[in-house]
Enzyme design. Structure first.
Site, PDB file in Angstrom:
ATOM      1  N   CYS B  86       0.836  -1.210   0.000  1.00  0.00           N
ATOM      2  CA  CYS B  86       0.000   0.000   0.000  1.00  0.00           C
ATOM      3  C   CYS B  86       0.869   1.258   0.000  1.00  0.00           C
ATOM      4  O   CYS B  86       1.448   1.595  -1.029  1.00  0.00           O
ATOM      5  CB  CYS B  86      -0.983  -0.035   1.168  1.00  0.00           C
ATOM      6  SG  CYS B  86      -2.279   1.205   1.054  1.00  0.00           S
ATOM      7  N   HIS B 178      -2.936  -5.426   1.625  1.00  0.00           N
ATOM      8  CA  HIS B 178      -2.214  -5.616   2.887  1.00  0.00           C
ATOM      9  C   HIS B 178      -2.188  -7.080   3.342  1.00  0.00           C
ATOM     10  O   HIS B 178      -2.991  -7.458   4.209  1.00  0.00           O
ATOM     11  CB  HIS B 178      -2.900  -4.820   4.000  1.00  0.00           C
ATOM     12  CG  HIS B 178      -2.871  -3.344   3.822  1.00  0.00           C
ATOM     13  ND1 HIS B 178      -1.813  -2.563   4.219  1.00  0.00           N
ATOM     14  CD2 HIS B 178      -3.788  -2.490   3.304  1.00  0.00           C
ATOM     15  CE1 HIS B 178      -2.073  -1.299   3.948  1.00  0.00           C
ATOM     16  NE2 HIS B 178      -3.260  -1.222   3.391  1.00  0.00           N
ATOM     17  N   GLU B 180      -0.402  -8.254   5.450  1.00  0.00           N
ATOM     18  CA  GLU B 180      -0.135  -8.233   6.897  1.00  0.00           C
ATOM     19  C   GLU B 180      -1.428  -8.203   7.717  1.00  0.00           C
ATOM     20  O   GLU B 180      -1.396  -8.417   8.933  1.00  0.00           O
ATOM     21  CB  GLU B 180       0.785  -7.054   7.264  1.00  0.00           C
ATOM     22  CG  GLU B 180       0.150  -5.658   7.275  1.00  0.00           C
ATOM     23  CD  GLU B 180       0.143  -4.960   5.921  1.00  0.00           C
ATOM     24  OE1 GLU B 180       0.217  -5.650   4.885  1.00  0.00           O
ATOM     25  OE2 GLU B 180       0.036  -3.709   5.897  1.00  0.00           O
TER      26      GLU B 180
END
Lengths: 292, 196
Positions: B86, B178, B180
């Protein structure tokens, strides 16, 4: 948990380690963005001026919010009065990125906070202790901040609130599972959230520090006390040199654990904002006691 | 350049944003050492670097003010794998359609910031990315950018509704979304394979 709420908590996660700055004009918003703010809070008056002016403080003019939104690329937040769900509907219609249901504005409802589950936009709410934080999360807040005491330039209340929340979280992690219902009763907080905190040792959303942060050292103090990030209200644009103060607070927030860097950025900033000893404030002038 | 016990030192740029989320994922992978890096000396010791989600303007300013940019450029010269998620992708891009500020400028991609709109337009979807995993991968887009075009030598890994959302150029990996924020480690494994 619904998907929209997860996405809203995710946005708050992206702001971590950053500084969110109050701005009242597009020009100030640009200064904040250039200084490295991760978001701006668009409002008509900073808390210090709301305090000075008195009367009813309301949501800002949509025109100001739109102008600020057009001026920057970072997320834009704006405040609504506690319980004023129509102000929140207006902000949602304006496409704001985050709504702060804020005690800095005059509460519209002394009984009920906004049911934040009714909205697609994320909310951040203030809290003085864990019970209050969990009640707001129970109502759908995607992010928590300490209330502190806005517009005073005095960090003492933010410190009190952050330490209280973290101590209460730590205490929950030491309890047996059969003690959690009594803890929920005591905290006046939803049981499932109490259980989550006991298991994970943290809130289910990010927790920023707000209310009285006026210097780079204040910001670093709050970060060292465990804040996920920083809101600065009057501390920037009520200081003598806003550009410098803004950049210095950003750097001190990133390098909160490097005193040599905090020392360097604290040099020659000029006067911080005018400040108030909170013990000199009358009960009626305290913002932190608004909401429950 | 491997250090200590011979484990790969994988850093997460620790300026701002989803730093802990990336660190938590890395800690689940055996045989690597996860390092939070926010000064140039630490960055220079890394065998791989992740630039997390966050605000690109905020991270970009710290990169310049604290000499981190030069350190990351040095890593890139050494062909150390660098992955931007991002905001990290925006920081790596050579061209940004709707912003004059170019940060690291190391990857030959043209990105559009906040390409999907404001927070209300953030979304989650599932993508099939054959190069990365045979399973569908969950992809979370938060006020996300996308890649409008890529230069020669950039491999498009994934598209969503016709827009490029993941790409690779030699040692450089970029995702508009993302990984994560999900439980899927396949992008991490793909990234760490770039090192060998």
């Amino acid at each position: 948990m619904n998907e929209r709420y997860e996405l809203n908590k995710n946005l708050a996660q992206m702001l971590k380690g950053g500084v969110i700055m109050d701005v009242t004009t597009p020009e100030q918003a640009i200064i904040a963005e250039k200084a490295g703010a991760v978001a701006v809070m668009a409002l008509e008056r900073v808390p210090a001026d709301i305090r000075a002016r008195g009367g009813v403080a309301r949501m800002s003019d949509p025109k100001i919010i739109k102008e600020i939104k057009a001026a920057v690329s970072i997320p834009v937040m704006a405040k609504v009065r506690i319980g004023h769900f129509v102000e929140a509907q207006i902000l949602e219609a304006l496409g704001i990125d985050f709504i702060d249901e804020s005690e800095v504005l005059t509460p519209a409802d002394e009984m009920y906070h906004i049911n934040k589950w009714d909205f697609k936009v994320p909310f951040v709410c203030g809290a003085r202790n864990l019970g209050e934080a969990l009640r707001r999360i129970g109502e759908g807040a995607s992010m928590i901040r300490t209330k502190g005491e806005a517009g005073t330039g005095n960090v003492v209340e933010a410190v009190r609130h952050m330490r209280t929340i973290n101590a209460e979280i730590k205490r929950l992690t030491t309890l047996r599972e059969d003690e959690l219902m009594a803890a929920a009763k005591e905290l006046q907080a939803p049981y499932d959230l109490v259980k989550y905190v006991a298991q994970h040792g943290r809130l289910p959303v990010v927790n920023f520090a707000a209310g009285g942060i006026a210097t780079p050292a204040d910001a670093a103090l709050m970060m060292q006390l465990g804040a996920d990030g920083i809101f600065v209200g009057s501390g920037i644009f009520k200081s003598q040199n806003p550009e410098k103060m803004a950049a210095a607070i950003v750097k001190a927030t990133t390098y909160f654990d490097r005193p040599e860097i905090i020392a360097e950025v604290s040099e020659g900033l000029g006067e911080a904002m005018a400040s108030i000893d909170i013990r000199q404030l009358e009960e009626k002038d305290l913002y932190a006691t608004r909401g429950w | 350049m491997q250090q200590g016990d011979g484990n790969l030192r994988v850093g997460v740029l620790g300026v701002q944003g989803s730093v802990k989320e990336h660190m938590d994922k890395l800690k689940l992978i055996k045989g690597i050492e996860a390092v939070e890096a926010k000064d140039r000396d630490t960055i220079l010791t890394l065998d791989a670097l992740i630039i997390p989600g966050g605000e690109s303007t905020a991270i970009g300013k710290i990169l310049v003010d604290f000499g981190l940019k030069d350190a990351i450029l040095k890593l890139n010269e050494r062909k150390v794998p660098i992955w931007g998620t991002c905001a990290g992708m925006i920081l790596m891009a050579k061209h940004i359609v709707n912003d004059e500020r170019i940060h690291l400028g190391i990857m030959d991609i043209t990105v559009r910031r906040n390409a999907y709109g404001s927070q209300i337009d953030s979304f989650k979807t599932r993508l099939i990315i054959p190069a990365v995993s045979e399973n569908e991968i969950e992809a979370v887009f938060i006020r996300a950018p996308y890649i409008e075009s890529v230069g020669d030598g950039v491999r498009i890994l994934a598209k969503y509704e016709g827009k490029i959302v993941a790409a690779q150029q030699d040692n450089l990996l970029a995702t508009a979304f993302h990984p994560e924020l999900t439980d899927d480690l396949s992008f991490y494994r793909y990234f760490l394979r770039l090192n060998s």
